[in-house]
Each structure stands twice: as C-alpha cells, then as structure tokens.
Design an enzyme around this catalytic site. Sequence first.
Site: not given
Length: 381
Positions: A44, A47-48, A266, A270, A313, A346
């Site tokens: 969800h 953007t990625r 954003k 990581h 997430c 991706k």
Amino acid sequence: MVYECIVIGAGIQGSFTAYHLAKNNKNTLLLEQFVLPHSRGSSHGQTRIIRKAYEEDFYTHMMEESYELWAQLEKEAGLKLYRRTGLLLMGPENGKDFQLIKSSVQRNKVPTVVLERQEFSQHIPNVNLTSGDAAIVETTAGVLYADRALRAAQMVFQSHGGVIKDGEKVINIEPGDLITVTTDSGTYQAKNLVITAGPWAKTLLSHTGLQLPLQVLRINVCYWKEKVPGSYSISNRFPCFIQMKPKEAEHDIYGLPSNEYPGLMKVCYHMGSETEPDERDRQTDRRDVDALSSYITRCFPGLVPVPAVVESCMYTVTPDNNFVLDRHPTYSNIVIGAGFSGHGFKFAPVVGKVLCDLSMGQNPSYELSPFSIHRFQGNAN
Ligand SMILES: Cc1cc2nc3c(=O)[nH]c(=O)nc-3n(C[C@H](O)[C@H](O)[C@H](O)COP(=O)(O)OP(=O)(O)OC[C@H]3O[C@@H](n4cnc5c(N)ncnc54)[C@H](O)[C@@H]3O)c2cc1C
Ligand SMILES: O=C(O)[C@@H]1CCCC=N1
C-alpha cells in the site's frame, strides 16, 4: 469447481502472478484476507521507487523486462503508473557499496550521470552532499504509483476472467494432487497453488510443513514538510534518492520527491523493528525517526526535521535480502513468492511472470538460484 490455480495474497506480487495466469487462460482464484484496498500489508501507499541500479547484475537484468511489463500494464489499464524522476545515489566515494553499484551500472550500461562535487548544487539544489561522498544519477529511475498499479493489475486480471475473493482469510492448506484451501468462509480446490502472503508467509507456509528464515519488520513511513512548498517536488524535477551509509545510522536512507501529499517529502529509513503482522502498530519504536531527523537537519535543510506524517508498512526480509521464488521442496504444485526484503515492488511484473511459469510447470527465463529455498540449507525445513 476446481480452479487451475489459487493465488493466496492480493499484494502486488500475488496480483501480478494472477494477472499472468489469467492472461495464459488459466482459471485462477485470487484470495485476500482483507477487504480491498487495504493498508495492512507491504504494497500500500501511493509511491515506490523503480530503478535498475543494483549491485547484483541479475536484478538489473530483471528490471530490463520489468520496465517493459510496467509499460504494457499502463497501456492495458489506460493509466499512468510510472513517472521518470531520476535517482540520486549518494555514498562514501571509496565505500564498497557505492563502488559496487557504480561498477554495476557501468558494466550493465545503465543510463547514469556522474555528479562532481563542484557541480552538485547546481544539479541538486537544497541538498548537502556529505564530505567524502560521491554522487551519480540513474536517469531512467523514477516513481511507481503503487496503489494505482495494484488496482490496475487486479483490474486486468479480472478482465481476463480472474476471480478475486477478498475479505476471505485462508486458515488451512491441504497439499495433494488436488490442493484444498480452506478460508474462514469457504473451501476451494485447485491443481496448483501460489503463496504470496507477504508478512504472513511464515504462518501460511507452516500449514505445508515448511519453515523459512523470514523476519517481519515494521517500517515507519515518514513524510517531512518542505519549508518552501515544492522545493523537493516531482513537478520541480527533484529526483528520488538513496543515501548509502549515512553518518546517522547503519542502514540506507531513501526518499521520493513530494507528490502524494503536496508539500510533504517521503524520506524513510531502510530498516525497521521486528513485529508480528497482525500486531504491526503495537510497539512504537521511533529510534529510526530520530536518525532521520538528524540526517535531514544535516543534508536536507529545506525540510522541517520533524515528521509531519508517519504511516506504517512492513518488510519481510530474508538473511541475504534476496527474494524467495521457488517451488515447495515437497509439493511441486505449490509455488512460493516471499521475502521481498523491502525492495520487491518494482520487480512485480517479472516476479509474477516467474511464479506463473513455475506454477504452469514451465522453466522461467531467469536463473533462479539466488532465489532458491535450498540456499537456506539448515535454515529451512
Ligand atoms: C515502506 C516501504 C517502502 C518500500 N519501498 C519500495 C520501493 O521504493 N521500491 C520497491 O521496489 N519496493 C519497495 N518496497 C517493497 C515492496 O513494497 C514489497 O516488496 C512488496 O509490496 C511486497 O509485496 P507482497 O505482495 O509480497 O506483499 P503484501 O503486499 O503484503 O501482500 C501479501 C498479501 O497477502 C495477504 N494475505 C496474507 N495472509 C493471508 C491469508 N491467510 N489469507 C488471505 N490473504 C492473506 C495479505 O493480506 C496481503 O494483502 C517498500 C516496502 C515498504 C513497506
Ligand atoms: O527498492 C527501492 O528502490 C527502495 C529504495 C531503497 C530501499 C527500499 N526501497
């Protein structure tokens, strides 16, 4: 009715697997525990990042086809899913990570531009390049509109006769030549099964007697206010970025130009804290947010260093951060796609094609040893 294939999990990986199965005229059922659309998994958000720049050649090669398949879905769905922005890669010039990715993009002829320090600010305004860092821009990288892409894959799946049953949680799997899948409101049978359950993969795989070294992490998805609205925006041609080895933390920091929430950029860490998928927000560990605030203060002076919005997430990570794309070691008609380790979105068009091929008993066109279950020897049973 007996389906040709059941896919468990309507995240981006399961949705693209189902998409490819239906396009191969396979009678396919896509099962999803939550009512769609939902924000409980990993796919969800608006953007990625999409990019070809990877240390590993096999990821860069997969992305060549993935870009083509994203463009094909855009055409089929009549929607814009990809926005080219470029990707700014920054990291210690003599560091292993930066050197590996720089040699990989050169070896694979990925379109990139090297930014010398003296010209950095004129190309990338409002960013301070860390002393000792170097910078390259991958020019074909960009942003995927994630929520829109997920819906598009599901829509095309259904347009080819695919069936989606959402709000149905799979509670048991009985392997066999005919596989029986039981949900909290029904029972279904299929000749083949694909498990793409994201953070719940470990739970589901236990029904088939398989344990994989998958760790679920809760990720704080942080958005930061631009002091001057638009200064880091997609319309102002600001790129995505990845900061390798930031001084403030041991894992990468990355960001996407402000877009979904006007005036908010954003920027995320990581890495996250271990969690249980059904209790994702139980704990509120925010040490990563503090590291992000320090980094933003130092390198992104045009952002207010206090997050304006924090969403959540989940990643499902493997020990080597490579995916699991493989047949079940005991049941060859059960295929598994899991462990996408925070960077799988991706690849979804290609991952879906690989899982579809495996499910149809065909040999995918990629060498799958990096994604094999057998690499976890001793760690999988
Ligand atoms: C904050 C964040 C940023 C990211 N950034 C990037 C990026 O920039 N670029 C990139 O390429 N990747 C990125 N990723 C990674 C990418 O989003 C994930 O790799 C990808 O979404 C994983 O998809 P999935 O389908 O495996 O998992 P999910 O989306 O979690 O889908 C699994 C689905 O299975 C369902 N399910 C589970 N158990 C059951 C059950 N028992 N019955 C029925 N349904 C079930 C779940 O409800 C869920 O819908 C990011 C991830 C996060 C969290
Ligand atoms: O997959 C990606 O490109 C992004 C950026 C690096 C960390 C996670 N996701």
